[in-house]
Motif scaffolding. Structure first.
Motif, PDB file in Angstrom:
ATOM      1  N   VAL A 104       0.764  -1.200   0.007  1.00  0.00           N
ATOM      2  CA  VAL A 104      -0.072   0.016   0.138  1.00  0.00           C
ATOM      3  C   VAL A 104       0.883   1.353   0.032  1.00  0.00           C
ATOM      4  CG1 VAL A 104      -1.605   1.185   1.091  1.00  0.00           C
ATOM      5  CG2 VAL A 104      -1.747  -1.249   1.151  1.00  0.00           C
ATOM      6  N   LEU A 105       0.452   2.430  -0.665  1.00  0.00           N
ATOM      7  CA  LEU A 105       1.144   3.675  -0.419  1.00  0.00           C
ATOM      8  C   LEU A 105       0.524   4.571   0.351  1.00  0.00           C
ATOM      9  CD1 LEU A 105       3.187   5.426  -1.641  1.00  0.00           C
ATOM     10  CD2 LEU A 105       1.542   6.208  -3.493  1.00  0.00           C
ATOM     11  N   GLY A 106       1.303   5.016   1.386  1.00  0.00           N
ATOM     12  CA  GLY A 106       0.799   6.061   2.205  1.00  0.00           C
ATOM     13  C   GLY A 106       1.240   7.551   2.098  1.00  0.00           C
ATOM     14  N   GLY A 107       0.629   8.274   2.830  1.00  0.00           N
ATOM     15  CA  GLY A 107       0.827   9.709   2.643  1.00  0.00           C
ATOM     16  C   GLY A 107       0.529  10.435   3.865  1.00  0.00           C
ATOM     17  N   LEU A 108       0.853  11.852   4.094  1.00  0.00           N
ATOM     18  CA  LEU A 108       0.699  12.348   5.135  1.00  0.00           C
ATOM     19  C   LEU A 108       0.570  13.816   4.947  1.00  0.00           C
ATOM     20  CD1 LEU A 108       1.465  12.634   8.388  1.00  0.00           C
ATOM     21  CD2 LEU A 108       3.876  13.241   7.666  1.00  0.00           C
ATOM     22  N   ASP A 109      -0.527  14.492   5.513  1.00  0.00           N
ATOM     23  CA  ASP A 109      -1.116  15.930   5.613  1.00  0.00           C
ATOM     24  C   ASP A 109      -0.414  16.724   4.455  1.00  0.00           C
ATOM     25  OD1 ASP A 109      -2.324  15.159   7.903  1.00  0.00           O
ATOM     26  OD2 ASP A 109      -0.414  15.944   9.262  1.00  0.00           O
ATOM     27  N   PRO A 110      -1.175  16.840   3.606  1.00  0.00           N
ATOM     28  CA  PRO A 110      -0.532  17.403   2.127  1.00  0.00           C
ATOM     29  C   PRO A 110      -0.546  18.812   2.415  1.00  0.00           C
ATOM     30  CG  PRO A 110      -2.462  15.517   1.490  1.00  0.00           C
ATOM     31  CD  PRO A 110      -2.301  15.798   3.052  1.00  0.00           C
ATOM     32  N   CYS A 111      -1.451  19.332   3.256  1.00  0.00           N
ATOM     33  CA  CYS A 111      -1.440  20.676   3.517  1.00  0.00           C
ATOM     34  C   CYS A 111      -0.363  21.018   4.567  1.00  0.00           C
ATOM     35  CB  CYS A 111      -2.806  21.394   3.791  1.00  0.00           C
ATOM     36  SG  CYS A 111      -4.073  21.428   2.616  1.00  0.00           S
ATOM     37  N   ALA A 112      -0.511  20.580   5.805  1.00  0.00           N
ATOM     38  CA  ALA A 112       0.108  20.810   6.947  1.00  0.00           C
ATOM     39  C   ALA A 112       1.661  20.755   6.743  1.00  0.00           C
ATOM     40  CB  ALA A 112      -0.491  20.237   8.313  1.00  0.00           C
ATOM     41  N   ILE A 113       2.023  19.541   6.237  1.00  0.00           N
ATOM     42  CA  ILE A 113       3.377  19.111   6.092  1.00  0.00           C
ATOM     43  C   ILE A 113       3.908  19.650   4.735  1.00  0.00           C
ATOM     44  CG2 ILE A 113       5.005  17.165   6.041  1.00  0.00           C
ATOM     45  CD1 ILE A 113       4.031  17.629   8.985  1.00  0.00           C
ATOM     46  N   ASP A 114       3.307  19.313   3.840  1.00  0.00           N
ATOM     47  CA  ASP A 114       3.810  19.354   2.218  1.00  0.00           C
ATOM     48  C   ASP A 114       3.732  20.812   1.880  1.00  0.00           C
ATOM     49  OD1 ASP A 114       5.454  17.123   1.838  1.00  0.00           O
ATOM     50  OD2 ASP A 114       3.826  16.087   0.701  1.00  0.00           O
ATOM     51  N   ARG A 115       2.587  21.624   2.351  1.00  0.00           N
ATOM     52  CA  ARG A 115       2.300  22.793   2.156  1.00  0.00           C
ATOM     53  C   ARG A 115       1.765  23.101   0.692  1.00  0.00           C
ATOM     54  NH1 ARG A 115       3.950  26.267   6.383  1.00  0.00           N
ATOM     55  NH2 ARG A 115       3.943  24.870   8.265  1.00  0.00           N
ATOM     56  N   ASP A 116       1.548  22.131  -0.101  1.00  0.00           N
ATOM     57  CA  ASP A 116       1.168  22.121  -1.418  1.00  0.00           C
ATOM     58  C   ASP A 116       0.189  20.998  -1.761  1.00  0.00           C
ATOM     59  OD1 ASP A 116       0.753  22.386  -4.145  1.00  0.00           O
ATOM     60  OD2 ASP A 116       2.924  22.761  -4.655  1.00  0.00           O
ATOM     61  N   PRO A 117      -1.047  21.054  -1.329  1.00  0.00           N
ATOM     62  CA  PRO A 117      -1.865  19.769  -1.189  1.00  0.00           C
ATOM     63  C   PRO A 117      -2.390  18.984  -2.680  1.00  0.00           C
ATOM     64  CG  PRO A 117      -3.359  21.747  -0.700  1.00  0.00           C
ATOM     65  CD  PRO A 117      -1.845  22.090  -0.643  1.00  0.00           C
ATOM     66  N   ALA A 118      -2.403  20.125  -3.641  1.00  0.00           N
ATOM     67  CA  ALA A 118      -2.621  19.678  -5.048  1.00  0.00           C
ATOM     68  C   ALA A 118      -1.514  18.673  -5.536  1.00  0.00           C
ATOM     69  CB  ALA A 118      -3.066  20.703  -5.895  1.00  0.00           C
ATOM     70  N   ARG A 119      -0.377  19.378  -5.393  1.00  0.00           N
ATOM     71  CA  ARG A 119       0.807  18.778  -6.121  1.00  0.00           C
ATOM     72  C   ARG A 119       1.141  17.427  -5.488  1.00  0.00           C
ATOM     73  NH1 ARG A 119       6.621  20.718  -5.250  1.00  0.00           N
ATOM     74  NH2 ARG A 119       7.967  19.081  -6.334  1.00  0.00           N
ATOM     75  N   SER A 120       1.007  17.532  -3.832  1.00  0.00           N
ATOM     76  CA  SER A 120       1.466  16.233  -3.164  1.00  0.00           C
ATOM     77  C   SER A 120       0.420  15.226  -3.487  1.00  0.00           C
ATOM     78  CB  SER A 120       1.088  16.596  -1.530  1.00  0.00           C
ATOM     79  OG  SER A 120       1.564  15.565  -0.810  1.00  0.00           O
ATOM     80  N   LEU A 121      -0.884  15.320  -3.556  1.00  0.00           N
ATOM     81  CA  LEU A 121      -1.965  14.561  -3.873  1.00  0.00           C
ATOM     82  C   LEU A 121      -1.731  13.822  -5.262  1.00  0.00           C
ATOM     83  CD1 LEU A 121      -4.800  15.732  -2.017  1.00  0.00           C
ATOM     84  CD2 LEU A 121      -3.536  13.612  -1.431  1.00  0.00           C
ATOM     85  N   ASN A 122      -1.172  14.777  -6.287  1.00  0.00           N
ATOM     86  CA  ASN A 122      -1.133  14.211  -7.506  1.00  0.00           C
ATOM     87  C   ASN A 122      -0.037  13.266  -7.590  1.00  0.00           C
ATOM     88  OD1 ASN A 122      -3.224  15.989  -8.586  1.00  0.00           O
ATOM     89  ND2 ASN A 122      -1.901  17.600  -9.179  1.00  0.00           N
ATOM     90  N   GLN A 123       0.882  13.722  -6.858  1.00  0.00           N
ATOM     91  CA  GLN A 123       2.050  12.803  -6.965  1.00  0.00           C
ATOM     92  C   GLN A 123       1.760  11.141  -6.332  1.00  0.00           C
ATOM     93  OE1 GLN A 123       6.095  13.851  -5.645  1.00  0.00           O
ATOM     94  NE2 GLN A 123       5.985  15.679  -6.892  1.00  0.00           N
ATOM     95  N   LEU A 124       1.072  11.574  -5.236  1.00  0.00           N
ATOM     96  CA  LEU A 124       0.809  10.237  -4.379  1.00  0.00           C
ATOM     97  C   LEU A 124      -0.097   9.361  -5.352  1.00  0.00           C
ATOM     98  CD1 LEU A 124       0.190  11.247  -0.893  1.00  0.00           C
ATOM     99  CD2 LEU A 124       1.789   9.677  -1.575  1.00  0.00           C
ATOM    100  N   PHE A 125      -1.247   9.853  -5.795  1.00  0.00           N
ATOM    101  CA  PHE A 125      -2.226   9.325  -6.703  1.00  0.00           C
ATOM    102  C   PHE A 125      -1.718   8.772  -8.046  1.00  0.00           C
ATOM    103  CE2 PHE A 125      -5.373  10.772  -3.781  1.00  0.00           C
ATOM    104  CZ  PHE A 125      -6.145   9.902  -3.564  1.00  0.00           C
ATOM    105  N   ASP A 126      -0.918   9.537  -8.605  1.00  0.00           N
ATOM    106  CA  ASP A 126       0.021   8.879  -9.552  1.00  0.00           C
ATOM    107  C   ASP A 126       0.818   7.783  -9.417  1.00  0.00           C
ATOM    108  OD1 ASP A 126       0.920   9.560 -12.609  1.00  0.00           O
ATOM    109  OD2 ASP A 126       2.804   9.619 -11.507  1.00  0.00           O
ATOM    110  N   LEU A 127       1.457   7.765  -8.331  1.00  0.00           N
ATOM    111  CA  LEU A 127       2.346   6.735  -7.975  1.00  0.00           C
ATOM    112  C   LEU A 127       1.695   5.337  -7.863  1.00  0.00           C
ATOM    113  CD1 LEU A 127       5.170   6.149  -7.590  1.00  0.00           C
ATOM    114  CD2 LEU A 127       5.021   6.863  -5.280  1.00  0.00           C
TER     115      LEU A 127
END
Length: 399
Positions: free
Chosen positions: A179-202
């Protein structure tokens, strides 16, 4: 020995039943099964009227982080999430913490208390690389056939803020993470769209489901959750996303909450709760009424984040029940479902349950009913995994 006749146990509906096990799977379950000629030659294990449960399921652990089996860790870390992340990463590097040794010790402790399936998040970052993953992969191999361990490749230190992490996650999925995990796209990565795009693409490229930690509070968390659900819908990933913690859902007005729960149900997105006393939490009752799968896990157990926790899923079910003010016997049964059937469904553990054909992962507890088992954290009389007796009263079967 994977052939066995388990006699005189109480099914969750109150009936006195026997269970015939062939080649590690439930062959028959019902009243007077033990009298049938085809099962009389099986070795017999007397159940003593104990309550029969399917093997318990840990839906959210961090086996790689634990200090289980080591001396006490003195915790003086700051209270911010980033304080804990940085402290843990530095301590593990300096101490040479062995993820294999400690994860195996904790997984076996889970087994002795009736847990036969575990979803564990494993840290992947640019300092440790895949070292922690390698340790838990070794544990999974060592315990194959005894404990079913599902591994989430988890960017605990962040994804975008540590360049190179996405490439490491790619390698982790290729190396055997489930499974692929992720963490707080806003609070940690500060760029939720780009963070989630990378996760879902992967995840899409590897054909893997997602399990994303969402600690973000209130409307910030709700905003992030909406973004996750948008991508889940657009990419046809219904049923392949878990949102862990989702504290925001415990702090929204009714209209906003109802809308998000409706979206979660429509996309078959499950929620993981650890029911901590210090944060708002999703309501088990509200999730059930909306048709959202909610299940339970411990999170970390005795690690640099917190000294608390134990590898006892009945104890976790009790905490879920208490946090959600579940008092009636039927309601306490909901808490048990959070660490059995709902957890197995949300994590995708196959061949599970008290039905013919399912793997004979079973726990016998000294309780009259599910509510008593949870509220009193009933002793585990017997634990079977794949039809093999693994533990008796919290001790290895060989002890």
């Amino acid at each position: 020995m994977t052939d066995l006749l388990l006699k005189n146990v109480r099914s969750p509906d109150g009936r006195r039943v026997d269970v015939a096990i062939r080649r590690g799977r439930i062959a028959a379950l019902g009243e007077n099964v033990g009298l049938a000629p085809e099962w009389r030659a099986l070795p017999v294990e007397e159940g003593g009227g104990a309550l029969l449960l399917p093997g318990l399921v840990e839906g959210h652990a961090h086996l790689d982080k634990t200090t289980w089996g080591s001396s006490w860790y003195v915790n003086d870390v700051g209270s911010a999430l980033t304080d804990r992340i940085d402290n843990e990463r530095d301590w593990r590097a300096a101490s040479g913490h062995d993820a294999h040794v400690h994860s195996q010790a904790l997984a076996l402790a889970f087994l002795r208390l009736g847990t036969t399936r575990i979803r564990t998040h494993v840290d992947v970052d640019t300092e440790a690389g895949l070292r922690h993953l390698d340790g838990v992969l070794a544990t999974r191999e060592a315990l194959a056939g005894r404990v079913d361990i599902q591994i989430v490749a988890f960017p605990q230190s962040g994804l975008l803020i540590r360049p190179g992490t996405a490439e490491l996650l790619d390698r982790a999925l290729a190396a055997g993470a489930d499974v692929l995990g992720g963490l707080d796209p806003c609070a940690i990565d500060r760029d939720p769209a780009r963070s989630l795009n990378q996760l879902f693409d992967l995840a899409e490229r590897h054909g893997k489901p997602l399990d994303i930690h969402l600690h973000e509070p209130g409307e910030l968390g709700a905003f992030t959750l909406d973004l996750m659900l948008d991508r889940c819908q657009a990419l046809g990933m219904a049923g392949r996303l878990v949102v862990s913690h989702a504290f925001c859902l415990g702090a929204l007005d009714a209209r906003r909450l109802d809308g998000l729960l409706a979206r979660l149900a429509a996309l078959d997105v499950a929620l993981l709760t650890t029911a901590p006393p210090s944060r708002p939490v999703p309501s088990v009752r509200a999730c059930r009424e909306a048709g959202v799968t909610i299940f339970g896990g411990n999170d970390g157990i005795r690690d640099t984040w917190s000294p608390y926790g134990e590898p006892d899923m009945l104890a976790r079910a009790m905490l879920i029940g208490m946090r959600n003010d579940l008092r009636r016997d039927e309601e306490i049964g909901w808490a048990l479902e959070c660490v059995t059937t709902s957890s197995a469904r949300a994590c995708g553990f196959a061949d599970y349950g008290l039905t013919p054909g399912a793997r004979a992962d079973l726990a016998l507890v000294d309780a009259s009913c599910a509510a008593e088992a949870v509220a009193q954290r009933a002793p585990r009389r017997l634990v079977l995994t794949g039809g093999v007796v693994a533990a008796r009263y919290g001790l290895d079967a060989a002890s």
